[in-house]
Motif scaffolding. Structure first.
Motif, PDB file in Angstrom:
ATOM      1  N   GLU A  65       0.852  -1.192   0.000  1.00 27.27           N
ATOM      2  CA  GLU A  65       0.000   0.000   0.000  1.00 27.27           C
ATOM      3  C   GLU A  65       0.891   1.247   0.000  1.00 27.27           C
ATOM      4  O   GLU A  65       1.910   1.289   0.699  1.00 27.27           O
ATOM      5  N   THR A  66       0.508   2.240  -0.793  1.00 21.57           N
ATOM      6  CA  THR A  66       1.241   3.507  -0.850  1.00 21.57           C
ATOM      7  C   THR A  66       0.359   4.611  -0.302  1.00 21.57           C
ATOM      8  O   THR A  66      -0.793   4.757  -0.725  1.00 21.57           O
ATOM      9  N   ARG A  67       0.884   5.403   0.624  1.00 20.86           N
ATOM     10  CA  ARG A  67       0.092   6.449   1.269  1.00 20.86           C
ATOM     11  C   ARG A  67       0.850   7.777   1.296  1.00 20.86           C
ATOM     12  O   ARG A  67       2.071   7.795   1.425  1.00 20.86           O
ATOM     13  N   LEU A  68       0.119   8.845   1.241  1.00 21.76           N
ATOM     14  CA  LEU A  68       0.632  10.163   1.570  1.00 21.76           C
ATOM     15  C   LEU A  68       0.229  10.443   3.005  1.00 21.76           C
ATOM     16  O   LEU A  68      -0.951  10.399   3.344  1.00 21.76           O
TER      17      LEU A  68
ATOM     18  N   GLY B 237       7.986   1.070  -8.958  1.00 22.31           N
ATOM     19  CA  GLY B 237       8.045   0.949 -10.410  1.00 22.31           C
ATOM     20  C   GLY B 237       6.896   0.093 -10.932  1.00 22.31           C
ATOM     21  O   GLY B 237       6.289   0.398 -11.965  1.00 22.31           O
ATOM     22  N   GLU B 238       6.584  -0.979 -10.193  1.00 19.68           N
ATOM     23  CA  GLU B 238       5.457  -1.831 -10.577  1.00 19.68           C
ATOM     24  C   GLU B 238       4.132  -1.070 -10.466  1.00 19.68           C
ATOM     25  O   GLU B 238       3.252  -1.202 -11.329  1.00 19.68           O
ATOM     26  N   LEU B 239       3.995  -0.251  -9.414  1.00 22.47           N
ATOM     27  CA  LEU B 239       2.767   0.520  -9.231  1.00 22.47           C
ATOM     28  C   LEU B 239       2.550   1.474 -10.407  1.00 22.47           C
ATOM     29  O   LEU B 239       1.429   1.599 -10.920  1.00 22.47           O
ATOM     30  N   LEU B 240       3.599   2.156 -10.842  1.00 25.48           N
ATOM     31  CA  LEU B 240       3.464   3.065 -11.980  1.00 25.48           C
ATOM     32  C   LEU B 240       3.026   2.302 -13.225  1.00 25.48           C
ATOM     33  O   LEU B 240       2.122   2.737 -13.950  1.00 25.48           O
TER      34      LEU B 240
ATOM     35  N   THR C 257      -0.602   1.103 -12.982  1.00 27.55           N
ATOM     36  CA  THR C 257      -1.574   2.191 -13.041  1.00 27.55           C
ATOM     37  C   THR C 257      -1.609   2.847 -14.423  1.00 27.55           C
ATOM     38  O   THR C 257      -2.482   3.680 -14.685  1.00 27.55           O
ATOM     39  N   GLY C 258      -0.682   2.474 -15.290  1.00 28.21           N
ATOM     40  CA  GLY C 258      -0.645   3.071 -16.623  1.00 28.21           C
ATOM     41  C   GLY C 258       0.059   4.416 -16.663  1.00 28.21           C
ATOM     42  O   GLY C 258      -0.178   5.210 -17.588  1.00 28.21           O
ATOM     43  N   LEU C 259       0.908   4.661 -15.680  1.00 29.67           N
ATOM     44  CA  LEU C 259       1.637   5.931 -15.616  1.00 29.67           C
ATOM     45  C   LEU C 259       3.065   5.748 -16.131  1.00 29.67           C
ATOM     46  O   LEU C 259       3.747   4.803 -15.742  1.00 29.67           O
TER      47      LEU C 259
END
Length: 630
Positions: free
Chosen positions: A344-347, A454-457, A460-462
């Motif tokens: 999980e990625t959070r701000l 890197g996998e998250l980007l 997500t298509g970024l």
């Protein structure tokens, strides 16, 4: 009969052998025969002393006053041979004609050439301007020669001192200063750097190295001016993580910190917390323009030139004791196997409990200590589970790589006691192995974060900026590709946004992913196939190489100073190839003339003969191979 004629911009005479309506055949004093067109023939004459004719004519020409000659001439086109009669006031001799023509031809600012043997007097205003320019040129030549004389005599002219940096960095080779310096260099057989240093343009080679780098890369200085940083992130939720950072003692930009929580089922919840300047430094903002100009922090022994202004670093650095905005990656993993079941990625805001330092910790937290009782040392309660998982993550990467990772290379840290601009400052060079447990621990979680983000980007298509290695070739791209040397399916630099621009760019994309999920491509700063990403990659690689070259040069300089301060006369080195060796006591590589061909890795003993702090070279003499029992 002889002919006075013009050929190839000069004047000659020849004995006439034959002639036609269009040409004449003549023979020179040397016996060479030439065919001369009638248009090049100026006049014919008889003479008893042809061998000295041109010499006598040139001597008479030099006696003719140009200003008087110009006053006597017509403002219309005129034939030089005909004008001779008006100038002399009688039928001129062949010698007088030739002298007049030679004088007219030698003064282009007074008389404009209108054809072979034809001239026109320059208008008065043009002549005045030309004479002024000629006088200026004469004075400049005198000044230039004066500078040359001063430099060859060991004195530095003030104008040369003022232009010294530009003469080395971006010289105007048409300038008087450059021409004078170049002439002095040729006379003294010195390079421009050596000449200017010897003359005192800089107080030391260290000052020259720094001045040259700054003039080329920071011509307006290394400051940022007045910078306003928006106060953002105060409304983010405060994490309950107990985070710690581990860095070198000289690090002031705390980019990352780690936390760990034991879950009931034996799993761990690991937090990788990264400073998030991307909240304030947005694309195309003033802060972004500053960062994009530098692209990375420049590190050299004893000092650095930051990518970001200090006011922004202090706002977002993960300094202990204050809640700071962070981009956090939480990973649920099983420590015994390295299996990951959730990310999980959070701000959020994170309050780091303590900023730990390698210099103070490495000697305490050995592999044995990390495997021993948890109450033997402080911090083992959170280090031990992180260490166990780090070993499992490393083992999984080794399986992908097909071999264990070689982390046994010794690295060195430079510390200066005193002013880094003072060449007499005491330098300390301290070795540190890359496989020190705490170093491996931090590195493993940075690899994990860079891999998963890197996998998250990609998921997500970024677009992002990835670093890959395939078939031995390392490159940067905007697509997720494997990094074979690390043993991961993709690798994006994301964990150093305070000091590396690529990480900052990736952080912008990650913030969009964390805040908007699958809708992130609609709002992210960079869209797929954004050409600016490729421009950033190209600029970053070039700039990063420049910074690395300067860092390498400064470390090489301080190695030379360290050898002198330590009074080293002999050192041990290991052969790299041919006559190239690496020292065992310092990060220094050099060539050794006259060394026999030896196998790679062979230990050899060298005698240190002397060094050149400007060229950054060290003279060594090969003494022999070191036996195994020595």
């Amino acid at each position: 009969m002889y002919l006075f004629y013009e050929e190839d911009g000069g004047f000659k005479i020849g004995h006439i052998l034959a002639e036609t309506d269009a040409s004449l055949q003549v023979e020179s004093e040397s016996g060479k025969r030439s065919k001369i067109k009638r248009t090049s023939a100026l006049f014919t004459f008889d003479t008893k002393d042809a061998s000295n004719f041109l010499t006598q004519a040139q001597a008479q020409a030099e006696d003719i006053d140009l200003d008087f000659l110009w006053e006597c001439s017509s403002q219309e086109d005129f034939e030089a041979a005909e004008f001779a009669a008006d100038y002399y006031g009688h039928a001129p001799s062949a010698l007088e004609k030739a002298a007049l023509i030679l004088r007219l031809h030698s003064a282009p600012i007074y008389f404009h050439r209108r054809g072979k043997g034809r001239y026109r007097a320059a208008p008065a205003d043009i002549l005045a301007a030309a004479k002024a320019a000629q006088e200026k040129k004469r004075l400049q030549a005198e000044q230039q020669q004066q500078w040359v004389d001063e430099m060859t005599a060991g004195r530095l002219p003030a104008p040369i001192a003022e232009a010294a940096e530009m003469l080395l960095i971006r010289p105007d080779k048409n300038s008087m200063a450059w021409k004078a310096m170049d002439a002095a260099c040729q006379q003294l057989q010195k390079s421009p750097e050596r000449l200017l240093l010897d003359l005192g343009a800089w107080p030391s080679p260290l000052a020259l190295h720094k001045a040259r780098f700054l003039a080329a890369n920071f011509p307006r200085g290394t400051g940022f001016g007045d910078i306003t940083v928006p106060d953002l992130g105060a409304d983010l939720p405060l994490a309950d993580a107990q985070a710690y950072s581990i860095d070198d003692i000289t690090t002031t930009e705390i980019d990352d910190a780690l936390s760990v929580q034991r879950l009931d089922d034996g799993w761990l919840r690991v937090g990788v917390h990264v400073a998030v300047p991307g909240l304030a430094v947005t694309r195309d903002s003033e802060l972004d323009k500053h960062a994009r100009t530098r692209l990375s922090t420049v590190y050299t022994p004893g000092e650095k030139i930051p990518m970001q202004p200090e006011v922004l670093i202090s706002r977002f650095s993960l300094d202990a004791g204050k809640p700071v905005p962070a981009l956090s990656l939480y990973v649920e993993a099983y420590p015994a196997t390295g299996e990951i079941r959730h990310t999980e990625t959070r701000l959020e805001r994170v309050q780091v409990r303590e900023n730990l330092r390698h210099n103070q910790m490495d000697a305490i937290y050995s592999e044995e200590a990390l495997a021993g009782p948890a109450d033997a040392h402080p911090h083992l309660d959170w280090m031990q589970p992180l260490w166990q998982l780090a070993l499992s993550l490393s083992a999984r990467r080794d399986e992908v790589r097909g071999k264990p990772e070689n982390n046994n290379r010794v690295e060195y840290s430079f510390y200066l006691d005193g002013n880094p601009d003072d060449p007499d400052a005491t330098v300390r060079i301290e070795p540190r192995r890359r496989n020190a447990p705490l170093d491996r621990l931090v590195a493993e979680y940075m690899i994990l974060a860079n891999t998963l983000w890197g996998e998250l980007l990609a998921r997500t298509g970024l677009p992002g900026i990835y670093r890959s290695q395939q078939a031995g070739r390392t490159r940067m791209s905007t697509h997720a590709l494997p990094h074979e040397a690390i043993g991961v399916p993709q690798y994006a630099w994301c964990t150093s946004p305070l000091r590396r621009y690529v990480d900052l760019v990736n952080q912008w994309q990650l913030i969009a992913a964390a805040q908007h999920g699958i809708s992130a491509p609609l709002v992210a700063p960079f869209k797929p196939r954004d050409a600016d990403l490729f421009a950033i990659i190209g600029a970053f690689e070039a700039q990063y190489a420049t910074w690395h070259d300067h860092q390498d040069a400064m470390e090489r300089y301080w190695c030379l100073r360290w050898f002198q301060q330590q009074g080293l006369k002999e050192v041990t080195a290991h052969v790299l190839r041919e006559d190239l060796v690496r020292f065992a006591c310092a990060p220094f590589v050099t060539r050794v003339a006259g060394m026999p061909e030896l196998e790679r890795g062979t230990p050899v003993r060298l005698e240190l003969m002397g060094c050149d702090e400007l060229a950054l070279t060290l003279d060594c003499r090969y003494l022999g191979v070191i036996a195994e029992n020595e």
